[in-house]
Design an enzyme around this catalytic site. Structure first.
Site, short mmCIF file in Angstrom:
data_model
loop_
_atom_site.label_atom_id
_atom_site.label_comp_id
_atom_site.label_asym_id
_atom_site.label_seq_id
_atom_site.Cartn_x
_atom_site.Cartn_y
_atom_site.Cartn_z
N TRP A 13 10.93 5.07 7.22
CA TRP A 13 11.12 6.06 6.16
C TRP A 13 11.41 7.41 6.80
O TRP A 13 10.72 7.82 7.71
CB TRP A 13 9.86 6.18 5.29
CG TRP A 13 9.73 5.07 4.29
CD1 TRP A 13 9.01 3.91 4.45
CD2 TRP A 13 10.33 5.01 3.00
NE1 TRP A 13 9.12 3.14 3.35
CE2 TRP A 13 9.93 3.79 2.42
CE3 TRP A 13 11.16 5.85 2.28
CZ2 TRP A 13 10.34 3.40 1.16
CZ3 TRP A 13 11.56 5.47 1.02
CH2 TRP A 13 11.15 4.26 0.48
N VAL A 67 5.13 11.50 6.05
CA VAL A 67 4.61 11.07 4.75
C VAL A 67 4.80 12.22 3.77
O VAL A 67 4.18 13.27 3.93
CB VAL A 67 3.12 10.67 4.84
CG1 VAL A 67 2.60 10.19 3.49
CG2 VAL A 67 2.93 9.59 5.90
N ARG A 74 -0.08 9.53 -4.65
CA ARG A 74 -0.71 10.63 -3.93
C ARG A 74 -0.51 10.41 -2.43
O ARG A 74 -1.19 9.61 -1.81
CB ARG A 74 -2.19 10.69 -4.27
CG ARG A 74 -2.51 11.06 -5.70
CD ARG A 74 -2.19 12.52 -6.00
NE ARG A 74 -2.79 13.43 -5.06
CZ ARG A 74 -3.97 14.01 -5.23
NH1 ARG A 74 -4.67 13.81 -6.31
NH2 ARG A 74 -4.45 14.81 -4.29
#
Length: 144
Positions: A13, A67, A74
């Site tokens: 990611w 992240v 959350r």
């Protein structure tokens, strides 16, 4: 004397940003001493870090991820789980596991913002390599 080997885990990611940490790491530790492993995302890093550390092949393991708050979950819970897992991997195996996992409060998918984070990840990767070498030297002195 055999040169120490290091493992470097990177999350896919935001790879355009995260991969920069590896570039910084390799500015300090030669590529011939580093094995690189890819994982889908940050959440998968602690398990692989533990498995790599448990092999006994590596003096240290570094793990890099970005992240971000995607608005659906959350991200701070994910970030905390990742950092806790990486710490546990190191404590359980006795092999240093270093985190280059960053959780910015504000991240926008804009070219200027991404460039700032890419540069920051190069710095963080270099710092992780320096920390890995320092830990390896200190542990060697303790063992002597």
């Amino acid at each position: 004397m055999t040169l120490a080997r290091f493992a470097f885990i990177k999350a896919a990611w935001h790879a355009d940003v995260v991969d920069q940490a590896l570039k910084g790491f390799l500015k300090v530790i030669p590529p011939a001493q580093v094995d690189v492993f890819d994982v889908p995302g940050a959440f998968e890093m602690p398990l692989l870090a533990r498995d790599l550390a448990a092999t006994g092949r590596y003096a240290a393991v570094a793990a890099a991820a970005l992240v971000v708050d995607g608005g659906i979950y959350r991200h701070d819970f994910v970030a905390q789980a990742v950092v806790d897992g990486l710490m546990r991997a190191g404590l359980d195996t006795g092999v240093p596991v270093l985190s280059v996992s960053l959780t910015p409060h504000h991240y926008r998918e804009a070219p200027h913002h991404a460039e700032i984070f890419r540069a920051h990840f190069v710095t963080k990767g270099r710092e992780a390599a320096e920390a890995a070498l320092m830990i390896v030297r200190t542990r060697a002195r303790l063992a002597a």
